[in-house]
Design an enzyme around this catalytic site. Structure first.
Site, PDB file in Angstrom:
ATOM      1  N   ASN A 117      -5.418   8.565  -4.768  1.00 36.49           N
ATOM      2  CA  ASN A 117      -5.539   8.933  -3.358  1.00 36.49           C
ATOM      3  C   ASN A 117      -6.923   9.389  -2.925  1.00 36.49           C
ATOM      4  O   ASN A 117      -7.316   9.190  -1.775  1.00 36.49           O
ATOM      5  CB  ASN A 117      -4.542  10.054  -3.026  1.00 36.49           C
ATOM      6  CG  ASN A 117      -3.102   9.633  -3.208  1.00 36.49           C
ATOM      7  OD1 ASN A 117      -2.757   8.468  -3.027  1.00 36.49           O
ATOM      8  ND2 ASN A 117      -2.239  10.573  -3.582  1.00 36.49           N
ATOM      9  N   GLU A 177      -1.952  16.454  -3.375  1.00 39.67           N
ATOM     10  CA  GLU A 177      -1.867  15.077  -3.865  1.00 39.67           C
ATOM     11  C   GLU A 177      -3.015  14.228  -3.323  1.00 39.67           C
ATOM     12  O   GLU A 177      -3.326  13.163  -3.867  1.00 39.67           O
ATOM     13  CB  GLU A 177      -0.525  14.469  -3.475  1.00 39.67           C
ATOM     14  CG  GLU A 177       0.657  15.098  -4.198  1.00 39.67           C
ATOM     15  CD  GLU A 177       2.004  14.636  -3.673  1.00 39.67           C
ATOM     16  OE1 GLU A 177       2.067  13.553  -3.041  1.00 39.67           O
ATOM     17  OE2 GLU A 177       3.006  15.349  -3.883  1.00 39.67           O
ATOM     18  N   ARG A 214       0.630   2.817   3.794  1.00 42.43           N
ATOM     19  CA  ARG A 214       0.238   3.235   2.449  1.00 42.43           C
ATOM     20  C   ARG A 214       0.530   4.720   2.231  1.00 42.43           C
ATOM     21  O   ARG A 214       0.925   5.130   1.133  1.00 42.43           O
ATOM     22  CB  ARG A 214      -1.249   2.943   2.241  1.00 42.43           C
ATOM     23  CG  ARG A 214      -1.740   3.175   0.808  1.00 42.43           C
ATOM     24  CD  ARG A 214      -3.071   2.485   0.587  1.00 42.43           C
ATOM     25  NE  ARG A 214      -3.550   2.694  -0.771  1.00 42.43           N
ATOM     26  CZ  ARG A 214      -4.588   3.475  -1.091  1.00 42.43           C
ATOM     27  NH1 ARG A 214      -5.245   4.110  -0.143  1.00 42.43           N
ATOM     28  NH2 ARG A 214      -4.963   3.607  -2.339  1.00 42.43           N
ATOM     29  N   HIS A 259       2.778   5.946  -0.872  1.00 41.34           N
ATOM     30  CA  HIS A 259       2.276   6.900  -1.867  1.00 41.34           C
ATOM     31  C   HIS A 259       3.040   8.224  -1.815  1.00 41.34           C
ATOM     32  O   HIS A 259       3.117   8.926  -2.822  1.00 41.34           O
ATOM     33  CB  HIS A 259       0.778   7.143  -1.652  1.00 41.34           C
ATOM     34  CG  HIS A 259      -0.081   6.049  -2.204  1.00 41.34           C
ATOM     35  ND1 HIS A 259      -1.326   6.273  -2.737  1.00 41.34           N
ATOM     36  CD2 HIS A 259       0.140   4.710  -2.324  1.00 41.34           C
ATOM     37  CE1 HIS A 259      -1.851   5.129  -3.153  1.00 41.34           C
ATOM     38  NE2 HIS A 259      -0.974   4.158  -2.903  1.00 41.34           N
ATOM     39  N   ASP A 260       3.604   8.541  -0.677  1.00 39.85           N
ATOM     40  CA  ASP A 260       4.434   9.741  -0.584  1.00 39.85           C
ATOM     41  C   ASP A 260       5.748   9.545  -1.327  1.00 39.85           C
ATOM     42  O   ASP A 260       6.141  10.383  -2.153  1.00 39.85           O
ATOM     43  CB  ASP A 260       4.708  10.075   0.883  1.00 39.85           C
ATOM     44  CG  ASP A 260       5.598  11.302   1.043  1.00 39.85           C
ATOM     45  OD1 ASP A 260       5.360  12.307   0.347  1.00 39.85           O
ATOM     46  OD2 ASP A 260       6.538  11.246   1.861  1.00 39.85           O
ATOM     47  N   PRO A 300       1.815   3.240  -8.504  1.00 38.36           N
ATOM     48  CA  PRO A 300       1.295   2.024  -9.129  1.00 38.36           C
ATOM     49  C   PRO A 300      -0.202   1.844  -8.863  1.00 38.36           C
ATOM     50  O   PRO A 300      -0.685   2.128  -7.764  1.00 38.36           O
ATOM     51  CB  PRO A 300       2.109   0.911  -8.466  1.00 38.36           C
ATOM     52  CG  PRO A 300       3.378   1.583  -8.043  1.00 38.36           C
ATOM     53  CD  PRO A 300       2.967   2.961  -7.627  1.00 38.36           C
ATOM     54  N   ASP A 356      -6.051  -9.597   2.691  1.00 40.83           N
ATOM     55  CA  ASP A 356      -5.616 -10.956   3.015  1.00 40.83           C
ATOM     56  C   ASP A 356      -6.810 -11.665   3.642  1.00 40.83           C
ATOM     57  O   ASP A 356      -7.225 -11.327   4.746  1.00 40.83           O
ATOM     58  CB  ASP A 356      -4.433 -10.904   3.974  1.00 40.83           C
ATOM     59  CG  ASP A 356      -3.934 -12.275   4.408  1.00 40.83           C
ATOM     60  OD1 ASP A 356      -4.607 -13.288   4.117  1.00 40.83           O
ATOM     61  OD2 ASP A 356      -2.871 -12.346   5.050  1.00 40.83           O
ATOM     62  N   THR A 407      -5.564 -13.852   7.301  1.00 38.40           N
ATOM     63  CA  THR A 407      -5.175 -13.152   8.547  1.00 38.40           C
ATOM     64  C   THR A 407      -5.148 -11.650   8.251  1.00 38.40           C
ATOM     65  O   THR A 407      -4.080 -11.059   8.123  1.00 38.40           O
ATOM     66  CB  THR A 407      -3.795 -13.634   9.039  1.00 38.40           C
ATOM     67  OG1 THR A 407      -2.841 -13.518   7.967  1.00 38.40           O
ATOM     68  CG2 THR A 407      -3.841 -15.077   9.499  1.00 38.40           C
ATOM     69  N   HIS A 458       0.320  -5.913   1.555  1.00 40.80           N
ATOM     70  CA  HIS A 458      -1.103  -6.241   1.410  1.00 40.80           C
ATOM     71  C   HIS A 458      -1.482  -7.472   2.220  1.00 40.80           C
ATOM     72  O   HIS A 458      -2.568  -8.022   2.045  1.00 40.80           O
ATOM     73  CB  HIS A 458      -1.455  -6.435  -0.059  1.00 40.80           C
ATOM     74  CG  HIS A 458      -1.497  -5.161  -0.830  1.00 40.80           C
ATOM     75  ND1 HIS A 458      -1.651  -5.096  -2.199  1.00 40.80           N
ATOM     76  CD2 HIS A 458      -1.410  -3.860  -0.417  1.00 40.80           C
ATOM     77  CE1 HIS A 458      -1.655  -3.834  -2.597  1.00 40.80           C
ATOM     78  NE2 HIS A 458      -1.492  -3.069  -1.532  1.00 40.80           N
ATOM     79  N   THR A 459      -0.604  -7.885   3.120  1.00 40.37           N
ATOM     80  CA  THR A 459      -0.943  -8.939   4.065  1.00 40.37           C
ATOM     81  C   THR A 459      -1.847  -8.418   5.177  1.00 40.37           C
ATOM     82  O   THR A 459      -2.341  -9.198   5.992  1.00 40.37           O
ATOM     83  CB  THR A 459       0.326  -9.554   4.678  1.00 40.37           C
ATOM     84  OG1 THR A 459      -0.044 -10.672   5.492  1.00 40.37           O
ATOM     85  CG2 THR A 459       1.075  -8.550   5.554  1.00 40.37           C
ATOM     86  N   ASP A 494       2.054 -11.036   8.167  1.00 39.02           N
ATOM     87  CA  ASP A 494       2.707 -12.333   8.027  1.00 39.02           C
ATOM     88  C   ASP A 494       2.902 -12.622   6.533  1.00 39.02           C
ATOM     89  O   ASP A 494       2.774 -11.713   5.714  1.00 39.02           O
ATOM     90  CB  ASP A 494       1.885 -13.435   8.712  1.00 39.02           C
ATOM     91  CG  ASP A 494       0.431 -13.464   8.229  1.00 39.02           C
ATOM     92  OD1 ASP A 494       0.172 -13.086   7.065  1.00 39.02           O
ATOM     93  OD2 ASP A 494      -0.454 -13.861   9.014  1.00 39.02           O
TER      94      ASP A 494
END
Length: 329
Positions: free
Chosen positions: A94, A88, A62, A66-67, A163, A245, A248, A193-194, A253
């Site tokens: 952040n 930042e 992340r 974000h960078d 975003p 998630d 898992t 985001h898994t 995955d």
């Protein structure tokens, strides 16, 4: 015939990578002579960090994400406040949210001990992201290197360019497009985001008052809604954590995409990839859900694409000795 097609595909991918590499002046062998063990040094620190903090892999990737979305991949996100810099870290996406700076410092110390003044903090973030994914069961890829570090930060840019989990698909697509990333990149990179966690405040509006309706988000599975309401009570602090998630949470995955199909995406920005009728993202979600290899291949390529967003190279910027501050400050 199949062999010829396969050769063509490989050649095309190689040519694309070489073109991106040439344009950005980045190279997988950038430190071959000056710091040949750079990848293993970063990997070892990340591996040690994962043993005591299962969230750190998601946190490090992340940071890189974000960078790169603010003035390109230049490690501006790592700079602390100073007389000349508005960090930042204090931007809305952040503040009280991004983490992993202690691990970044540990990686930088290990690199400085092995090859002083050679490896940039921007490259460190790119390498740490790859290690975080591969060590968690995801794909590995050759990280293109040669970035240099910025001399300033852009807090205002961080507030507008990154975003948001509350944004609709149209806005998020526009933000990806603004940095040269397409719809496939959007869906593939969202697949990060898994693993990892999110604070209740980033999705609690979906549980109780979605879009000011006074009702939950209708795209949320009813059983998942009940689970999330127990984790995030309506009058809670908003800082409790939920797994991104639910199946898992610590493995990289393709379960994230199956969750979207089951209306079990945690963030609004996640679920809209599948629940937005007629969106180009829906077929990509379906493909990645049924084919983990396709997701892994696309994710690796999209990470390379993201890592090529406006890097500082050549004599631009500097190689920070301390990732938190500009040299000499």
């Amino acid at each position: 015939m199949c062999s010829s097609i396969a050769s063509f595909v490989v050649a095309t991918i190689f040519a694309t990578l070489m073109l991106r590499e040439s344009n950005a002046q980045l190279s997988a062998t950038f430190y071959a002579n000056t710091c040949p063990n750079v990848s293993s040094i970063v990997n070892n620190v990340v591996q040690n960090a994962l043993q005591s903090d299962s969230r750190i892999g998601a946190s490090l990737i992340r940071l890189h994400f974000h960078d790169c979305f603010v003035n390109g991949c230049d490690a501006s996100i790592l700079l602390d406040n100073s007389a000349n810099i508005q960090s930042e870290k204090d931007a809305a996406p952040n503040t009280n949210s991004i983490r992993g700076f202690d691990v970044v410092d540990n990686i930088k110390t290990a690199l400085e001990n092995s090859c002083q003044g050679v490896v940039s903090c921007a490259d460190l973030l790119a390498l740490a992201a790859e290690s975080s994914v591969s060590l968690s069961g995801g794909p590995s890829w050759s990280v293109l290197l040669g970035r240099r570090d910025s001399l300033t930060a852009n807090q205002g840019g961080a507030n507008t360019s990154i975003p948001s989990p509350f944004e609709g698909l149209t806005n998020i697509t526009s933000k990806f497009s603004a940095v040269g990333l397409d719809t496939n990149d959007l869906v593939a990179l969202s697949g990060a985001h898994t693993f990892g966690r999110a604070q209740c405040r980033t999705f609690s509006n979906r549980l109780y008052n979605f879009s000011g309706t006074g009702n939950p988000d209708p795209t949320l599975s009813s059983s998942y809604l009940t689970t999330l309401q127990q984790t995030c009570p309506q009058n809670g602090s908003g800082t409790a954590l939920a797994n991104l998630d639910l199946t898992t949470p610590d493995n990289f995955d393709n379960s994230y995409f199956t969750n979207l199909q089951n209306n079990q995406g945690l963030l609004q920005s996640d679920q809209e990839l599948f629940s937005t009728s007629g969106a180009a993202t829906v077929s990509i979600v379906n493909n990645f859900s049924s084919n983990q290899s396709a997701f892994f291949q696309s994710f690796a390529q999209s990470m390379i694409n993201m890592g090529n967003i406006s890097p500082l190279t050549g004599s631009n910027g500097e190689i920070r000795s301390d990732c938190k501050k500009v040299n000499g400050s």
